[in-house]
Design a protein around this motif. Structure first.
Motif, PDB file in Angstrom:
ATOM      1  N   HIS A 117       0.818  -1.210   0.000  1.00 14.56           N
ATOM      2  CA  HIS A 117       0.000   0.000   0.000  1.00 14.56           C
ATOM      3  C   HIS A 117       0.853   1.261   0.000  1.00 14.56           C
ATOM      4  CE1 HIS A 117      -3.714   2.239   0.644  1.00 14.56           C
ATOM      5  NE2 HIS A 117      -3.105   2.936   1.590  1.00 14.56           N
ATOM      6  N   VAL A 118       2.047   1.148   0.548  1.00 17.25           N
ATOM      7  CA  VAL A 118       2.969   2.280   0.638  1.00 17.25           C
ATOM      8  C   VAL A 118       3.985   2.254  -0.508  1.00 17.25           C
ATOM      9  CG1 VAL A 118       4.624   3.434   2.161  1.00 17.25           C
ATOM     10  CG2 VAL A 118       2.667   2.260   3.136  1.00 17.25           C
ATOM     11  N   ALA A 119       4.244   1.077  -1.076  1.00 14.26           N
ATOM     12  CA  ALA A 119       5.313   0.907  -2.062  1.00 14.26           C
ATOM     13  C   ALA A 119       5.088   1.743  -3.316  1.00 14.26           C
ATOM     14  CB  ALA A 119       5.424  -0.567  -2.451  1.00 14.26           C
ATOM     15  N   ALA A 120       6.190   2.235  -3.886  1.00 17.83           N
ATOM     16  CA  ALA A 120       6.122   3.021  -5.122  1.00 17.83           C
ATOM     17  C   ALA A 120       5.965   2.130  -6.352  1.00 17.83           C
ATOM     18  CB  ALA A 120       7.371   3.879  -5.262  1.00 17.83           C
ATOM     19  N   LYS A 154      10.631   0.467   8.962  1.00 19.83           N
ATOM     20  CA  LYS A 154       9.707   1.560   8.644  1.00 19.83           C
ATOM     21  C   LYS A 154      10.170   2.353   7.428  1.00 19.83           C
ATOM     22  CE  LYS A 154       7.863   5.803  10.760  1.00 19.83           C
ATOM     23  NZ  LYS A 154       7.916   6.665  11.969  1.00 19.83           N
ATOM     24  N   GLY A 155       9.184   2.768   6.619  1.00 21.04           N
ATOM     25  CA  GLY A 155       9.451   3.656   5.497  1.00 21.04           C
ATOM     26  C   GLY A 155       8.353   4.696   5.383  1.00 21.04           C
ATOM     27  N   GLN A 156       8.738   5.962   5.262  1.00 19.89           N
ATOM     28  CA  GLN A 156       7.773   7.035   5.040  1.00 19.89           C
ATOM     29  C   GLN A 156       7.784   7.412   3.560  1.00 19.89           C
ATOM     30  OE1 GLN A 156       7.663  10.197   8.115  1.00 19.89           O
ATOM     31  NE2 GLN A 156       9.359   9.112   9.106  1.00 19.89           N
ATOM     32  N   VAL A 157       6.586   7.614   3.002  1.00 15.47           N
ATOM     33  CA  VAL A 157       6.421   7.869   1.573  1.00 15.47           C
ATOM     34  C   VAL A 157       5.412   9.000   1.387  1.00 15.47           C
ATOM     35  CG1 VAL A 157       5.648   6.881  -0.633  1.00 15.47           C
ATOM     36  CG2 VAL A 157       6.970   5.482   0.949  1.00 15.47           C
ATOM     37  N   LEU A 158       5.650   9.839   0.384  1.00 16.33           N
ATOM     38  CA  LEU A 158       4.761  10.958   0.060  1.00 16.33           C
ATOM     39  C   LEU A 158       4.142  10.743  -1.312  1.00 16.33           C
ATOM     40  CD1 LEU A 158       7.254  13.853   0.923  1.00 16.33           C
ATOM     41  CD2 LEU A 158       5.845  12.520   2.512  1.00 16.33           C
ATOM     42  N   ARG A 159       2.935  11.259  -1.473  1.00 17.20           N
ATOM     43  CA  ARG A 159       2.307  11.295  -2.794  1.00 17.20           C
ATOM     44  C   ARG A 159       1.931  12.729  -3.120  1.00 17.20           C
ATOM     45  NH1 ARG A 159       1.841   6.002  -1.579  1.00 17.20           N
ATOM     46  NH2 ARG A 159       1.782   4.582  -3.347  1.00 17.20           N
ATOM     47  N   LEU A 160       2.399  13.177  -4.288  1.00 18.46           N
ATOM     48  CA  LEU A 160       2.126  14.519  -4.774  1.00 18.46           C
ATOM     49  C   LEU A 160       1.173  14.420  -5.965  1.00 18.46           C
ATOM     50  CD1 LEU A 160       5.803  15.903  -4.878  1.00 18.46           C
ATOM     51  CD2 LEU A 160       4.269  15.773  -2.918  1.00 18.46           C
TER      52      LEU A 160
END
Length: 338
Positions: free
Chosen positions: A43-46, A197-203
Motif C-alpha cells: 500500500h505504501v510501495a512506489a 519503517k518507510g515514510q512515503v509521500l504522494r504529490l
C-alpha cells in the motif's frame, strides 16, 4: 499435492499472498485467502521494478531471483488484463554533487551503465535541476502501481477472499497453509522477520511533468521520484529500524528537500498523501520461500522487493503446491536457514 486436490489457505491478502492465490486458482486449486484488512507494505510501495539498483551489494542467488522476477512482470501485468500502471519508459539514476557521484559511480559501473552528461539527462528529462552532475539510464528498470495490482488481483479472486484475522495457524482448516503475511509472519511462524519503517509521500501535479522513474543521491540523501500517468508522483522513502507508523515532520522534510532539489517544479505540486509502512526484513535481507513443515509453506520477508518479486514468488510457490516440485531457485531461500 498435485492436480489442485485439497484445500489451500493463504494467510495474507497483500500483493504476495494474492499473487500466489491467483496462480493456484489458475492451476485448479481450491484456494481461500484470509485477509485481515490491514494495508501491507504494498500500500505504501512506489512499485519500482529495479533489480539492478537493489542487487548491487546482494548475494548472487538473490540477484538471480530479482532478475527472474523482473523478467516475468511484462507477462504478469498483461495477464491481469487491466491497466495496472505498468510502464517500461525506464529509470534515470542521478547524482547531484561530486560527493554523490563518488558514492554511486561504483554501482553504475557494476551495472555496466554508461554515464550521461547533464545536457543529455535534461534532454531526456527537462524538469531536472541544472545542479544534477551525472546520471545513467536503465531501460530494464520499470514500474507498476501496486495499489492497482492488488485491486486487480482481488477482483480476480473475488469470493475466494475471506475477511479474517489469523492469530494462530491452528485456526486454519486447510490441507496446505501458505503464510504470506509480511511482518505478521513472524508471530505466526516464529521466523525472524522484522518491520523496517518507510515514510512515503504522494504529490499531485500535471501529467507528463516527469517522464521517467528517478532514483537519485541528492546532497547525501537517497530519494526516488516515481511519476504515474495520471499526474500522481510518489516520493520515497525513509528507511528506519522502527515499528511505529508515525509520519514525522523530519521524514517529510527530508524527502521533500531531496525531491524538490532534484526537480524544482515539484514545489508547485499538491501534497496529497503522507504514509508510513513496514517492509518485512530478514537477517540477510532475502525472502523466506518454501516449506516450513509438511503442512506450512512460507512466502514472506521480501524487504524492499515485494512488488518486484510477486510474479516469481507466485510461480515458485504455486509450483511447489500444485506439482510438489521445488524449483532449484528455492534452495537458497529456505525458511529453515535461520
Amino acid at each position: 499435492m498435485s492436480g489442485g486436490g485439497g484445500t489451500v489457505a493463504v494467510v495474507g491478502g497483500g500483493i504476495i499472498g494474492l499473487s500466489i492465490a491467483w496462480r493456484l486458482q489458475l492451476g485448479g486449486a481450491d484456494v481461500v485467502v484470509h485477509d485481515d484488512g490491514e494495508p501491507g507494505a504494498w500500500h505504501v510501495a512506489a512499485g519500482m521494478l529495479a533489480p539492478g539498483g537493489e542487487a548491487t551489494h546482494e548475494e548472487p542467488e538473490l540477484i538471480r531471483l530479482l532478475a527472474a522476477g523482473n523478467e516475468r512482470w511484462p507477462a504478469f501485468a498483461a495477464e491481469l488484463g487491466v491497466d495496472v500502471g505498468y510502464d517500461d519508459t525506464g529509470t534515470l539514476s542521478l547524482a547531484m554533487t561530486a560527493d554523490d557521484l563518488a558514492e554511486v559511480a561504483r554501482d553504475w559501473t557494476h551495472q555496466k551503465l554508461a554515464q550521461l552528461r547533464p545536457s543529455d539527462l535534461r534532454e531526456r528529462e527537462p524538469a531536472l535541476s541544472p545542479r544534477v552532475r551525472a546520471g545513467v539510464f536503465s531501460p530494464a528498470e520499470r514500474q507498476v502501481d501496486p495499489r492497482r495490482v492488488v485491486a486487480a488481483l482481488r477482483d480476480r479472486l473475488a469470493d475466494r477472499i475471506v475477511s479474517k484475522r489469523i492469530d494462530d495457524l491452528s485456526e486454519v482448516d486447510a490441507a496446505t497453509v501458505i503464510v504470506a503475511a509480511g511482518c505478521g509472519t513472524a508471530a505466526l511462524t516464529g521466523l525472524p522477520i522484522r518491520p523496517v519503517k518507510g515514510q512515503v509521500l504522494r504529490l499531485r501535479g500535471e501529467p507528463g511533468l516527469i517522464r521517467h522513474v528517478l532514483e537519485a543521491a541528492v546532497d547525501g540523501r537517497h530519494v526516488y521520484v516515481v511519476p504515474r500517468a495520471d499526474g500522481e508522483i510518489v516520493v520515497g522513502a525513509t528507511q528506519e529500524e522502527r515499528s511505529d507508523r508515525t509520519v514525522t515532520a523530519g521524514g517529510v522534510h527530508e524527502l521533500l528537500r531531496a525531491a524538490i532539489g532534484l526537480v524544482p517544479d515539484l514545489a508547485e505540486c499538491e501534497l496529497v498523501e503522507t504514509t508510513a509502512g513496514h517492509r518485512p526484513g530478514t537477517p540477510d535481507n532475502a525472502p523466506l520461500l518454501g516449506r516450513l513443515d509438511e503442512r506450512v509453506i512460507v512466502a514472506a520477508g521480501h524487504f524492499r522487493n515485494g512488488v518486484l518479486l510477486a510474479p516469481i514468488t507466485a510461480d515458485l510457490i504455486a509450483g511447489l503446491v500444485l506439482d510438489g516440485v521445488a524449483d532449484p531457485l528455492l534452495e537458497h531461500f529456505a525458511p529453515g536457514r535461520f
